[in-house]
Design a protein around this motif. Structure first.
Motif, mmCIF file in Angstrom:
data_model
loop_
_atom_site.group_PDB
_atom_site.id
_atom_site.type_symbol
_atom_site.label_atom_id
_atom_site.label_comp_id
_atom_site.label_asym_id
_atom_site.label_seq_id
_atom_site.Cartn_x
_atom_site.Cartn_y
_atom_site.Cartn_z
ATOM 1 N N ALA A 1 -1.475 11.277 -8.520
ATOM 2 C CA ALA A 1 -1.181 9.891 -8.163
ATOM 3 C C ALA A 1 -2.410 9.216 -7.561
ATOM 4 O O ALA A 1 -2.674 8.038 -7.820
ATOM 5 N N LEU A 2 -3.177 9.957 -6.785
ATOM 6 C CA LEU A 2 -4.402 9.412 -6.197
ATOM 7 C C LEU A 2 -5.443 9.136 -7.275
ATOM 8 O O LEU A 2 -6.090 8.079 -7.276
ATOM 9 N N ARG A 3 -5.585 10.060 -8.220
ATOM 10 C CA ARG A 3 -6.594 9.889 -9.270
ATOM 11 C C ARG A 3 -6.316 8.676 -10.149
ATOM 12 O O ARG A 3 -7.250 8.011 -10.605
ATOM 13 N N CYS A 4 -5.055 8.378 -10.403
ATOM 14 C CA CYS A 4 -4.747 7.240 -11.277
ATOM 15 C C CYS A 4 -4.551 5.942 -10.500
ATOM 16 O O CYS A 4 -4.279 4.894 -11.099
ATOM 17 N N GLY A 5 -4.690 5.995 -9.172
ATOM 18 C CA GLY A 5 -4.594 4.776 -8.378
ATOM 19 C C GLY A 5 -3.190 4.392 -7.970
ATOM 20 O O GLY A 5 -2.970 3.302 -7.436
ATOM 21 N N LEU A 6 -2.226 5.283 -8.196
ATOM 22 C CA LEU A 6 -0.839 4.989 -7.819
ATOM 23 C C LEU A 6 -0.681 4.926 -6.308
ATOM 24 O O LEU A 6 0.123 4.149 -5.783
ATOM 25 N N VAL A 7 -1.455 5.759 -5.596
ATOM 26 C CA VAL A 7 -1.464 5.720 -4.130
ATOM 27 C C VAL A 7 -2.887 5.460 -3.662
ATOM 28 O O VAL A 7 -3.861 5.761 -4.356
ATOM 29 N N ALA A 8 -3.005 4.884 -2.459
ATOM 30 C CA ALA A 8 -4.325 4.573 -1.906
ATOM 31 C C ALA A 8 -5.029 5.826 -1.416
ATOM 32 O O ALA A 8 -6.241 5.969 -1.549
ATOM 33 N N VAL B 1 0.864 -1.186 0.000
ATOM 34 C CA VAL B 1 0.000 0.000 0.000
ATOM 35 C C VAL B 1 0.898 1.233 0.000
ATOM 36 O O VAL B 1 1.978 1.221 0.603
ATOM 37 N N ARG B 2 0.447 2.298 -0.675
ATOM 38 C CA ARG B 2 1.182 3.563 -0.691
ATOM 39 C C ARG B 2 0.265 4.681 -0.215
ATOM 40 O O ARG B 2 -0.856 4.829 -0.715
#
Length: 284
Positions: free
Chosen positions: A194-201, A142-143
């Motif tokens: 990053a949040l919008r593309c799912g890179l981070v939770a 998880v990030r």
């Protein structure tokens, strides 16, 4: 935030400061906070740091297995990790492709051993996570990113093929199309992107505090269920990983020998835009 208690340190440098620090926190001190501790170098990925991290993982897995419920990894200072060390990058251009392929595969393993930990691992991206630094975060389960953190897989902008599992993990996390754009452009994105593309939770003002809270929730769940679930999730994601890592090591070794790579590294050192020129045809 729950108070973190002092723990072990690994591979102290000449300055006496350890390359990696471990602190214990949460109910029953079951959450280990592992901190990359080279803030003066923005926690750049070096062989020394990788060896210290591998020692840390081995100790947590062996000596602390009966108390360990979750792990949070983060960076000391203002960066999570700024990526490759400049001198290490310069040395690769001077070495042979066959040696570089072996060196890089070993280099990856020093950090990707994070996936051998038997419990959930959360990356608390407290600041910039660039290049190999972001690859390291991708290998975690998880990030969680600080609201002001910047992230990017900037390899291609350096004249280098991505490594450390970037081409394997990123498509599985954000999808192949978004991964292709991020990898081929080498663009640096914000925490919101990053949040919008799912890179981070998720994002938070204090990434470490948010990660510790999530780790504490995981640590409160049934330990057998959590550990078996971690294995299940990673086994699915690890299909094809070994092949991808070998491909990346070989491709990076080829790039290291190129004039464009040498130009890319010097452009970084001189803080200017690179001037790439190695456009080739493949006619006989």
């Amino acid at each position: 935030r729950a108070a973190a208690r002092s723990g072990r340190s690994f591979s102290a440098a000449a300055s006496g400061e350890p390359a990696v620090r471990v602190e214990w926190t949460g109910p029953g001190d079951r959450v280990a906070v592992v901190r990359l501790n080279r803030p003066e170098k923005l926690n750049a990925m070096t062989i020394e740091l990788g060896s210290a991290f591998a020692e840390t993982v081995a100790a947590l897995s062996r000596q602390d297995a009966d108390r360990l419920a979750a792990v949070v990894v983060t960076g000391a200072g203002k960066a999570f990790s700024a990526g490759g060390d400049l001198q290490f990058l310069r040395d690769r251009h001077k070495d042979s492709p066959s040696r570089n392929a072996a060196i890089m595969r070993s280099f990856y393993d020093r950090f990707l051993c994070v996936r051998s930990l038997p419990v959930p691992v959360i990356a608390a991206i407290n600041g910039p996570a660039i290049g190999a630094g972001l690859c390291f975060a991708l290998a975690c389960d998880v990030r969680i990113a600080a609201a002001k953190a910047k992230m990017g897989l900037t390899f291609s902008a350096l004249g280098l093929h991505p490594g450390m599992g970037a081409t394997h993990f990123l498509p599985s996390i954000v999808g192949p199309q978004v991964a292709a754009e991020l990898l081929l452009t080498g663009k640096v994105i914000s925490a919101d992107e990053a949040l919008r593309c799912g890179l981070v939770a998720r994002t938070a003002e204090d990434a470490l505090e948010a990660a510790m809270a999530s780790a504490t929730e995981m640590a409160a769940a049934g330990p057998v269920a959590v550990r078996t679930l971690v294995r299940t999730l990673r086994m699915r994601q690890d299909v094809g990983l070994d092949q991808a890592l070998q491909r990346e090591a070989d491709a990076q070794a080829q790039c290291y020998a190129s004039v464009d790579y040498a130009e890319g590294v010097e452009a970084v050192a001189e803080k200017r835009a690179p001037k790439f020129s190695q456009f080739e045809h493949y006619r006989e």
